[in-house]
Design a protein around this motif. Sequence first.
Motif, short mmCIF file in Angstrom:
data_model
loop_
_atom_site.label_atom_id
_atom_site.label_comp_id
_atom_site.label_asym_id
_atom_site.label_seq_id
_atom_site.Cartn_x
_atom_site.Cartn_y
_atom_site.Cartn_z
N GLU A 1 2.29 1.70 -3.41
CA GLU A 1 1.26 2.19 -4.33
C GLU A 1 1.05 3.69 -4.15
O GLU A 1 0.98 4.44 -5.12
CB GLU A 1 -0.05 1.44 -4.10
CG GLU A 1 -1.18 1.92 -4.98
CD GLU A 1 -2.51 1.28 -4.66
OE1 GLU A 1 -3.52 1.80 -5.15
OE2 GLU A 1 -2.55 0.29 -3.91
N ASP B 1 -13.78 0.18 -7.57
CA ASP B 1 -13.42 1.32 -6.74
C ASP B 1 -14.55 2.35 -6.71
O ASP B 1 -14.88 2.88 -5.65
CB ASP B 1 -12.13 1.99 -7.24
CG ASP B 1 -10.89 1.15 -6.97
OD1 ASP B 1 -10.96 0.20 -6.16
OD2 ASP B 1 -9.85 1.46 -7.58
N ALA C 1 0.83 -1.21 0.00
CA ALA C 1 0.00 0.00 0.00
C ALA C 1 0.86 1.26 0.00
O ALA C 1 0.58 2.21 -0.73
CB ALA C 1 -0.95 0.00 1.20
N ARG D 1 -6.75 1.51 1.19
CA ARG D 1 -6.25 0.53 0.21
C ARG D 1 -6.47 -0.90 0.67
O ARG D 1 -6.70 -1.78 -0.15
CB ARG D 1 -4.77 0.76 -0.08
CG ARG D 1 -4.52 1.95 -0.95
CD ARG D 1 -5.30 1.81 -2.26
NE ARG D 1 -5.07 2.90 -3.15
CZ ARG D 1 -5.87 3.96 -3.29
NH1 ARG D 1 -6.93 4.10 -2.56
NH2 ARG D 1 -5.60 4.89 -4.18
#
Length: 149
Positions: free
Chosen positions: A38, A138, A35, A55
């Motif tokens: 990212e 998402d 995470a 995340r």
Amino acid sequence: MIRIRRRQSRRSLARPVLKGMAEPVDLNTLAVVDAVDEGAAQEGRDVTVGFVADRLAIDPSRASRIVADAVRSGFVRRVASQEDGRRSCLELTGTGREAVAAAHRTRQGFYSAVLDGWDPEEQGEFARLLTKFVDSLDEAGRPDDAARG
């Protein structure tokens, strides 16, 4: 979809990453490292515990605990935000970057083997559709106000 979810919940892809690591790391720490990596890849983003919680789809208090474990283990460090010095941000340490590199190598090898019989056009179309699907997930997971704004 159920089969994919079951494989993910067993973390069948994360376990081989752990075997290739020089330093021992638990699965939660590996998730935090992923995470943070990212978030760091997104220009102008402060990576915070809240970002990690989002995340990993976990509550902020759980995220805070597993981030603290990742910091204690030496994979992540806390730093002051460049935008707001009162806010604590997260970044990978050298060990964390090594963990990310090991994870990427393992995943690339795994997916390369899985997609071995696919021609390049099929692989490209699969990547395009999978990205579209994940983006839709998402969007569907956002509260109504956030999705509109």
